[in-house]
Design a protein around this motif. Structure first.
Motif, short mmCIF file in Angstrom:
data_model
loop_
_atom_site.label_atom_id
_atom_site.label_comp_id
_atom_site.label_asym_id
_atom_site.label_seq_id
_atom_site.Cartn_x
_atom_site.Cartn_y
_atom_site.Cartn_z
N SER A 162 -2.68 0.60 2.82
CA SER A 162 -3.69 1.50 2.25
C SER A 162 -3.98 2.66 3.19
O SER A 162 -4.16 3.80 2.75
N THR A 163 -4.03 2.39 4.49
CA THR A 163 -4.27 3.47 5.45
C THR A 163 -3.13 4.46 5.46
O THR A 163 -3.34 5.69 5.50
N LYS B 135 -3.15 6.62 2.20
CA LYS B 135 -4.14 7.69 2.26
C LYS B 135 -3.70 8.79 3.23
O LYS B 135 -3.91 9.98 2.96
N TYR C 188 -2.33 9.65 -7.25
CA TYR C 188 -2.39 8.40 -6.49
C TYR C 188 -2.47 7.24 -7.48
O TYR C 188 -3.43 7.14 -8.26
N GLU D 1 -2.82 3.32 -7.90
CA GLU D 1 -3.28 2.13 -7.19
C GLU D 1 -2.84 0.89 -7.94
O GLU D 1 -3.25 0.65 -9.07
N GLN E 286 -7.79 -4.46 -3.06
CA GLN E 286 -8.27 -3.42 -2.15
C GLN E 286 -7.93 -2.06 -2.73
O GLN E 286 -7.04 -1.35 -2.24
N SER E 287 -8.63 -1.68 -3.78
CA SER E 287 -8.40 -0.39 -4.41
C SER E 287 -9.01 0.72 -3.57
O SER E 287 -10.03 0.53 -2.90
N GLU E 288 -8.41 1.88 -3.62
CA GLU E 288 -8.84 3.01 -2.79
C GLU E 288 -9.92 3.83 -3.46
O GLU E 288 -10.89 4.25 -2.81
N SER F 184 -12.62 3.26 1.71
CA SER F 184 -12.53 3.31 0.26
C SER F 184 -13.90 3.39 -0.41
O SER F 184 -14.04 4.02 -1.46
N ASN G 251 0.59 2.83 -4.12
CA ASN G 251 0.22 1.77 -3.18
C ASN G 251 0.34 0.43 -3.89
O ASN G 251 -0.25 0.23 -4.95
#
Length: 787
Positions: A387-388, A391, A406, A408, A413-415, A435, A500
């Motif tokens: 995730s990092t 982003k 984007y 997801e 762990q959604s952004e 997030s 992601n």
């Protein structure tokens, strides 16, 4: 009591027994008298025993009384001298000052501590005088791997150096903390306080200008906006040039802190006109490599720590650092971080991330290659930093493209949305923060209702396929309505996509990951280095270099990053709870976005009032909604009479369906249920190709009769609510923190004006049921063999 000095002497005597004969040995030991007084031993000599090959060196542990230890007698008994055992030498043979000391020391109960202290001081004194004699064997170790290890409680041995060479002084001070900010702030030299802005919205927000030199870094804790006035800086690895854009930055302790670093200023780089700065600041900024303006940001997001107590005070320094002296930037709740603390760590961008990201960046806006399809897929195991990196890749692409899509696919762990949704967002500006700091209204989304696709894998894959088709038809080659600004040289003809994926890489998760990759058809894949061999088999072999002239996607291997220190305190479930609460308290802009493709992002949060005290929407369930669908494990067994109990205080998805898609479904007959919603037991979820999830809502209350209105709490803007005709309930639940009143939680008072015992959904006091009471343990039972 056998002292450590005596034990040390016994081991040295064993090594001297074989290398020298008895007579010369006695002569060498009795040699020149030491320059210090030697205490006389009041002990009775005891005959030595013959040496035994299998005899072990004497232990320093206190023997038990039952073993018949001859040394354990009455308090005032006479001393006995320890026998000297002759064994093969394991230490260097030389004269030692310990030879002249007493073997045993009589310790009285009233003087135990003083005896230990005196013996320790005596040993230090003896070692100081014996150092010139022992320096002849420098370079040899005074210990053997086969010798018994010393007990950790014997502090005397630790004070005696084992290396006969000149011992170096040991620095007992803790390691120096890692430096986060190399920038040395000096007021009115490289830090200037500006008066508040004249606009009414920011009249109470402080401002400051920082003048940076090349390679200087600044770490800040809190919520602020960053404007680059001169030069080029990088924020969290993303390059920012001089412009009038104010970038919101959210840097709590619960996530890695983005670092501001000054890059070498290019001569062709333009600067923001200096008329917005005072004359003295503009003159000083002309001699610096970069100038940035910081402004305090008041959005109400800091109040989430009071609501969810596991993140209390996460935008402020920790308790052990709060009272330390620090430089005041004049920005209120924005703190300057010179060093790293146990709960604060920087955002690490490995070199492989930068190399892989630069490989997919288009060279310029006028290149013909920019019109090609660009889909980047990130995959790897959990806790690897997917995730990092996603982003970071999105923010980097926004430096060349006006918009970036984007997708997801990680339900846990959604952004940009709470968990349980697969969503497609179109982003126009870089986002700097965790997030929960940028919840959005997605361009398109589908509600799965769980943090894992385990219970509905088919619906999960169909939803992703519908989103990728919508991207290719509506978003990829979308014609922008407005003309790009003259100074903006970014690409506007195409919108790249960043995907992601989830970190479930074993069993069913590995099969779903392969099918997702086949559905998306990426042009570039960024696999993370697996942390275990099982993850390597799930993702296949990762090549070390990018293959050239090969049909198929290009592969850019990236490395994992270490987890944040707060991971040991805050679990993934805690971050999901924070994201849900942040979404329910968020306030989205009332005006529609400038483009129909952009996803609105929350700008403020209403954290002054708990959810239980906020005014809900009251709607007639029979008129406002056409259908109620329950999805997830075990939901097909819920009958109509139990729907009301299941729906109370539940999180539901607001779904908009195309006209005519629900008419084909058979409507259930009236069975006399009191539910005001049309419910069909075991009905499938809406088709992803003909529906769209607008957002989530909390069912605050549902009446016992169909005439009672349905109460909903949702941050979705009012213009979008009219198109939501279907409620979908899944497995997501409201965190307990969202049911409490944080205003009176510490005082054990009422909750939104009601007594705690009368508040529904909550139980106070001792738990009941199986396992609720304290278990009794009986210790008076005996086994048959013990009788």
């Amino acid at each position: 009591m056998l002292s450590a000095v005596a034990a040390r002497k016994a081991r040295l005597a064993q090594s001297q027994a074989q290398t020298q004969t008895a007579a010369p040995e006695a002569k060498a030991i009795a040699g020149p008298s030491p320059p210090y007084p030697v205490p006389q031993a009041k002990a009775t000599p005891v005959a030595t025993k013959p040496p035994a090959a299998s005899q072990k060196p004497p232990s320093k542990r206190k023997p038990s009384t039952s073993a018949g230890n001859p040394f354990i007698k009455k308090k005032k008994s006479q001393h006995r001298k320890r026998p000297q055992e002759q064994q093969p030498a394991r230490y260097f043979a030389q004269a030692d000052a310990f030879k002249a000391q007493d073997d045993l020391i009589v310790v009285d109960e009233s003087d135990s501590e003083s005896s230990v202290a005196s013996s320790s001081a005596e040993s230090d004194k003896d070692w100081t005088h014996a150092r010139p004699t022992q320096s002849k064997t420098a370079g040899k170790r005074a210990w053997s791997p086969s010798a018994p290890l010393a007990d950790s409680s014997d502090e005397e041995d630790e004070q005696v150096p084992l290396d006969v060479s000149a011992p170096a002084e040991v620095d007992s001070s803790p390691d120096a903390p890692t430096v986060l900010s190399t920038f040395q702030p000096v007021l009115d030299q490289n830090v200037f306080h500006l008066p508040p802005s004249q606009s009414s919205s920011s009249s109470r927000q402080g401002r400051a200008v920082l003048l940076l030199r090349a390679s200087e870094s600044v770490a800040l804790l809190g919520a602020y906006t960053l404007t680059v006035l001169r030069g080029v800086v990088s924020l969290g690895g993303v390059i920012l040039t001089a412009s009038s854009t104010a970038h919101p930055v959210f840097a709590p302790r619960s996530s890695p802190i983005p670092i501001i670093q000054c890059l070498t200023r290019r001569s062709s780089q333009q600067s923001v006109p200096s008329f917005i700065l005072p004359a003295n600041v503009a003159e000083a900024a002309s001699n610096s490599d970069a100038a940035i303006m910081l402004q305090e940001l008041h959005t109400g997001i800091e109040g989430l720590g009071r609501i969810c107590r596991t993140f209390d005070g996460f935008f402020a320094p920790s308790r052990w650092w709060r009272n330390q002296e620090r430089f005041d930037l004049g920005l209120g709740h924005v703190y300057f971080l010179p060093h790293q603390t146990p709960d604060v760590s920087p955002l690490v961008v490995p070199p492989t991330w930068t190399k892989a990201t630069n490989a997919v960046l288009p060279p310029s806006a006028g290149d013909d290659a920019t019109a090609q399809r660009r889909v980047c897929l990130i995959k790897g195991p959990k806790n690897a930093g997917k995730s990092t990196f996603a982003k970071y890749l999105m923010n980097t692409l926004l430096t060349r493209h006006r918009r970036v899509a984007y997708l997801e696919c990680d339900l846990g762990q959604s952004e940009f949305t709470p968990g349980g949704m697969v969503s497609l967002n179109v982003i126009e500006k870089p986002v700097f923060g965790p997030s929960f700091s940028h919840p959005s209204i997605p361009f398109a989304a589908h509600y799965i209702g769980a943090t894992s696709p385990r219970s509905s894998p088919s619906h999960y894959l169909d939803s992703i396929q519908a989103l990728i088709q919508q991207y290719e038809i509506d978003v990829q080659d979308a014609v922008l309505d407005e003309e790009p600004p003259e100074e903006d040289g970014r690409i506007s003809s195409t919108i790249p996509l960043v995907v992601n994926t989830m970190g479930w890489t074993k069993g069913l998760g590995a099969d779903l990951a392969r099918k997702v990759e086949e559905i998306i058809g990426p042009t570039d894949i960024f696999p993370f280095v697996a942390t275990s061999p099982d993850d390597d088999q799930a993702h296949g072999t990762v090549p070390s270099q990018i293959p050239a002239h090969v049909h198929g996607p290009r592969v850019h291997p990236v490395e994992s990053v270490p987890s944040h220190p707060s991971a040991s305190h805050n679990t993934a479930a805690d971050h999901r709870n924070l994201s849900i609460l942040s979404y329910l308290h968020a306030i989205f802009p009332r005006e529609p976005p400038s483009s129909p493709y952009a996803s609105p992002i929350a700008t403020t949060w209403n954290t002054a009032t708990p959810l239980c005290a906020q005014a809900p929407y009251e709607v007639d369930g029979e008129v406002a909604f056409d259908k109620l669908i329950l999805t997830g494990a075990g939901m097909e067994d819920v009958v109509s009479d139990e729907v009301q109990k299941a729906l109370n205080c539940a999180i539901v998805g607001l779904v908009s369906c195309e006209p005519g898609t629900l008419e084909a479904d058979a409507q259930p007959e009236d069975d006399g249920s009191s539910t005001p919603l049309a419910y069909e037991q075991g009905a499938p979820p809406p088709l992803p190709t003909a529906s769209r999830c607008l957002g989530l809502a909390l069912v605050r209350a549902i009446g016992p009769s169909p005439a009672t209105p349905l109460q909903l709490l949702t941050p979705v803007p009012l213009p979008l609510l009219s198109s939501a005709r279907v409620l979908v309930m899944g497995e997501l639940q409201l965190p307990v923190w969202g049911m409490l009143d944080f205003r009176t939680l510490d005082d054990s008072g009422e909750i939104a004006g009601y007594e705690r015992g009368k508040v529904p959904y909550l139980r106070w006091g001792k738990g009941e049921g199986a396992g609720g009471e304290r278990r009794r343990v009986r210790r008076n039972l005996m086994r048959k063999g013990q009788m």
